[in-house]
Write a protein that holds these residues in place. Sequence first.
Motif, short mmCIF file in Angstrom:
data_model
loop_
_atom_site.label_atom_id
_atom_site.label_comp_id
_atom_site.label_asym_id
_atom_site.label_seq_id
_atom_site.Cartn_x
_atom_site.Cartn_y
_atom_site.Cartn_z
N MET A 1 -20.26 0.16 3.40
CA MET A 1 -18.86 -0.04 3.19
C MET A 1 -18.60 -1.54 3.09
O MET A 1 -19.15 -2.32 3.84
CB MET A 1 -18.08 0.58 4.36
CG MET A 1 -16.59 0.56 4.16
SD MET A 1 -15.68 1.31 5.52
CE MET A 1 -15.58 2.99 4.96
N THR A 2 -17.70 -1.90 2.23
CA THR A 2 -17.43 -3.32 2.02
C THR A 2 -16.51 -3.84 3.12
O THR A 2 -15.89 -3.07 3.86
CB THR A 2 -16.72 -3.53 0.66
OG1 THR A 2 -15.44 -2.94 0.72
CG2 THR A 2 -17.55 -2.97 -0.48
N ARG A 3 -16.45 -5.13 3.17
CA ARG A 3 -15.60 -5.77 4.18
C ARG A 3 -14.13 -5.39 3.97
O ARG A 3 -13.40 -5.14 4.91
CB ARG A 3 -15.79 -7.28 4.10
CG ARG A 3 -14.97 -8.01 5.10
CD ARG A 3 -15.19 -9.49 5.00
NE ARG A 3 -14.20 -10.16 5.82
CZ ARG A 3 -14.36 -11.32 6.34
NH1 ARG A 3 -15.48 -11.97 6.13
NH2 ARG A 3 -13.42 -11.86 7.06
N ARG A 4 -13.74 -5.32 2.72
CA ARG A 4 -12.37 -4.94 2.38
C ARG A 4 -12.08 -3.49 2.85
O ARG A 4 -11.03 -3.20 3.39
CB ARG A 4 -12.14 -5.05 0.88
CG ARG A 4 -10.73 -4.70 0.48
CD ARG A 4 -10.57 -4.78 -0.99
NE ARG A 4 -10.31 -6.15 -1.38
CZ ARG A 4 -9.72 -6.51 -2.49
NH1 ARG A 4 -9.39 -5.59 -3.36
NH2 ARG A 4 -9.51 -7.76 -2.77
N ILE B 1 -13.55 -1.89 5.36
CA ILE B 1 -13.50 -1.88 6.82
C ILE B 1 -12.14 -2.39 7.31
O ILE B 1 -11.53 -1.80 8.21
CB ILE B 1 -14.65 -2.72 7.41
CG1 ILE B 1 -15.99 -2.05 7.11
CG2 ILE B 1 -14.46 -2.92 8.91
CD1 ILE B 1 -17.19 -2.88 7.47
N LEU B 2 -11.63 -3.46 6.70
CA LEU B 2 -10.32 -3.98 7.07
C LEU B 2 -9.22 -2.97 6.78
O LEU B 2 -8.28 -2.81 7.57
CB LEU B 2 -10.05 -5.30 6.35
CG LEU B 2 -10.83 -6.51 6.85
CD1 LEU B 2 -10.57 -7.71 5.97
CD2 LEU B 2 -10.46 -6.81 8.28
N PHE B 3 -9.33 -2.27 5.66
CA PHE B 3 -8.33 -1.27 5.30
C PHE B 3 -8.31 -0.13 6.32
O PHE B 3 -7.26 0.29 6.78
CB PHE B 3 -8.59 -0.73 3.90
CG PHE B 3 -7.62 0.35 3.50
CD1 PHE B 3 -6.33 0.02 3.14
CD2 PHE B 3 -8.01 1.68 3.50
CE1 PHE B 3 -5.43 1.00 2.78
CE2 PHE B 3 -7.12 2.67 3.15
CZ PHE B 3 -5.82 2.33 2.78
N VAL B 4 -9.48 0.36 6.71
CA VAL B 4 -9.58 1.44 7.68
C VAL B 4 -9.03 0.99 9.04
O VAL B 4 -8.29 1.73 9.71
CB VAL B 4 -11.03 1.94 7.81
CG1 VAL B 4 -11.19 2.89 8.99
CG2 VAL B 4 -11.47 2.62 6.53
N ALA B 5 -9.35 -0.22 9.46
CA ALA B 5 -8.86 -0.74 10.74
C ALA B 5 -7.34 -0.88 10.71
O ALA B 5 -6.64 -0.51 11.66
CB ALA B 5 -9.51 -2.08 11.06
N PHE B 6 -6.81 -1.37 9.61
CA PHE B 6 -5.37 -1.54 9.46
C PHE B 6 -4.65 -0.20 9.50
O PHE B 6 -3.63 -0.03 10.17
CB PHE B 6 -5.07 -2.29 8.15
CG PHE B 6 -3.62 -2.57 7.94
CD1 PHE B 6 -2.97 -3.53 8.69
CD2 PHE B 6 -2.91 -1.89 6.96
CE1 PHE B 6 -1.63 -3.80 8.49
CE2 PHE B 6 -1.57 -2.15 6.77
CZ PHE B 6 -0.93 -3.11 7.53
N MET B 7 -5.19 0.78 8.81
CA MET B 7 -4.57 2.11 8.78
C MET B 7 -4.66 2.80 10.15
O MET B 7 -3.76 3.53 10.53
CB MET B 7 -5.23 2.99 7.71
CG MET B 7 -4.92 2.52 6.29
SD MET B 7 -3.16 2.34 5.96
CE MET B 7 -2.64 4.03 5.99
N THR B 8 -5.73 2.54 10.88
CA THR B 8 -5.88 3.11 12.21
C THR B 8 -4.78 2.59 13.14
O THR B 8 -4.26 3.34 13.97
CB THR B 8 -7.27 2.78 12.79
OG1 THR B 8 -8.27 3.28 11.89
CG2 THR B 8 -7.45 3.40 14.16
#
Length: 130
Positions: A1-4, A6-13
């Motif tokens: 998974m790309t860094r982008r 991972i950031l998207f998943v963390a933000f949505m969480t």
Amino acid sequence: MTRRGILFVAFMTVLLPLFAGCIVAERPGPGNRESYYYYPNDEVYYYPNVRQYYWNERGDWRHGPQPPPRFALRDRDRVRFDWNREPHNDHDRIRRDYPPGRGDKDRDGDRDKDRDKDRDRGGERDRPRY
């Protein structure tokens, strides 16, 4: 998974509980007590933590940020108590313990009816002071 990604998943969480409506106001638990006010003359409760008044109307409990105008609530007539649950659910017990007009004999405003009763009998009695 790309860094982008991972950031998207963390933000949505982080945001998901806000959008899903999963945040619930904390209710007092068995060890947590909250302050409540009861106005015996009108049988109205005030919950300062949520800034809501509760009153009974035709057998149903209603609530709002202000009580109906028919109630004349005075701070000197209220009773404060700390409970670990909402007191209007035990209204019969509270109404029995704090009947309307109970403060009428409190002539000097000290909220100690026992002291007034003792004074009427001719002096202070040996009572524990709270």
